[in-house]
Write a protein that holds these residues in place. Structure first.
Motif, mmCIF file in Angstrom:
data_model
loop_
_atom_site.group_PDB
_atom_site.id
_atom_site.type_symbol
_atom_site.label_atom_id
_atom_site.label_comp_id
_atom_site.label_asym_id
_atom_site.label_seq_id
_atom_site.Cartn_x
_atom_site.Cartn_y
_atom_site.Cartn_z
ATOM 1 N N ALA A 138 69.702 0.704 -14.957
ATOM 2 C CA ALA A 138 71.014 1.244 -15.343
ATOM 3 C C ALA A 138 71.470 0.637 -16.665
ATOM 4 O O ALA A 138 72.017 1.336 -17.529
ATOM 5 C CB ALA A 138 72.032 0.969 -14.250
ATOM 6 N N TYR A 139 71.247 -0.640 -16.860
ATOM 7 C CA TYR A 139 71.611 -1.314 -18.111
ATOM 8 C C TYR A 139 70.852 -0.715 -19.291
ATOM 9 O O TYR A 139 71.435 -0.448 -20.348
ATOM 10 C CB TYR A 139 71.325 -2.803 -17.981
ATOM 11 N N SER A 140 69.566 -0.483 -19.116
ATOM 12 C CA SER A 140 68.777 0.099 -20.214
ATOM 13 C C SER A 140 69.212 1.535 -20.509
ATOM 14 O O SER A 140 69.196 1.969 -21.660
ATOM 15 C CB SER A 140 67.286 0.026 -19.903
ATOM 16 N N TYR A 141 69.638 2.272 -19.496
ATOM 17 C CA TYR A 141 70.153 3.625 -19.715
ATOM 18 C C TYR A 141 71.412 3.588 -20.572
ATOM 19 O O TYR A 141 71.560 4.358 -21.520
ATOM 20 C CB TYR A 141 70.444 4.302 -18.376
ATOM 21 N N VAL A 142 72.316 2.660 -20.250
ATOM 22 C CA VAL A 142 73.554 2.541 -21.027
ATOM 23 C C VAL A 142 73.236 2.104 -22.449
ATOM 24 O O VAL A 142 73.817 2.608 -23.413
ATOM 25 C CB VAL A 142 74.516 1.556 -20.335
#
Length: 120
Positions: free
Chosen positions: A107-111
């Protein structure tokens, strides 16, 4: 047994009484003269900009920042009990936490990929 719940019920009643007293006092003491300036939205002293008829569109950055906050808030919520009981949990819990952290970093890499961490 029921004697042990008396302090909890007292605290609950005290909190409820405080909330009701605060709301009631604000209704009685608060100003009752409404004008156009009081009914408008307050935006840090800046004149509010008019909204388009359809409500307008918000940039995706607002949603990405909110999602990032929720992801890390939930991560910290789940990591605290794990850190406290780390010695008693064993290898299974360690593997589960690694999988959880990997999911959070997805999720962090998506953001990050969508530009949610760029503040310009």
């Amino acid at each position: 047994m029921t004697n042990s719940y008396v302090p909890l019920l007292f605290l609950l009643a005290l909190g409820l009484a405080f909330a009701l007293l605060s709301v009631g006092t604000s209704l009685v003491v608060g100003p009752k003269r409404y004008n156009r300036a009081k009914m408008e939205a307050y935006e840090c002293g800046i004149q509010p900009t008019p909204r388009p008829e359809g409500g307008g569109r918000f940039p995706i950055k607002y949603y990405l920042v909110a999602m990032l906050f929720i992801v890390f808030d939930v991560e910290s919520l789940f990591l605290y009990p794990f850190a406290v009981a780390f010695n008693q949990l064993g290898l299974f819990a360690l593997v589960e936490m690694v999988l959880f952290i990997v999911t959070v970093f997805v999720a962090y890499s998506y953001v990050w990929q969508r530009g949610g961490l760029e503040w310009d």
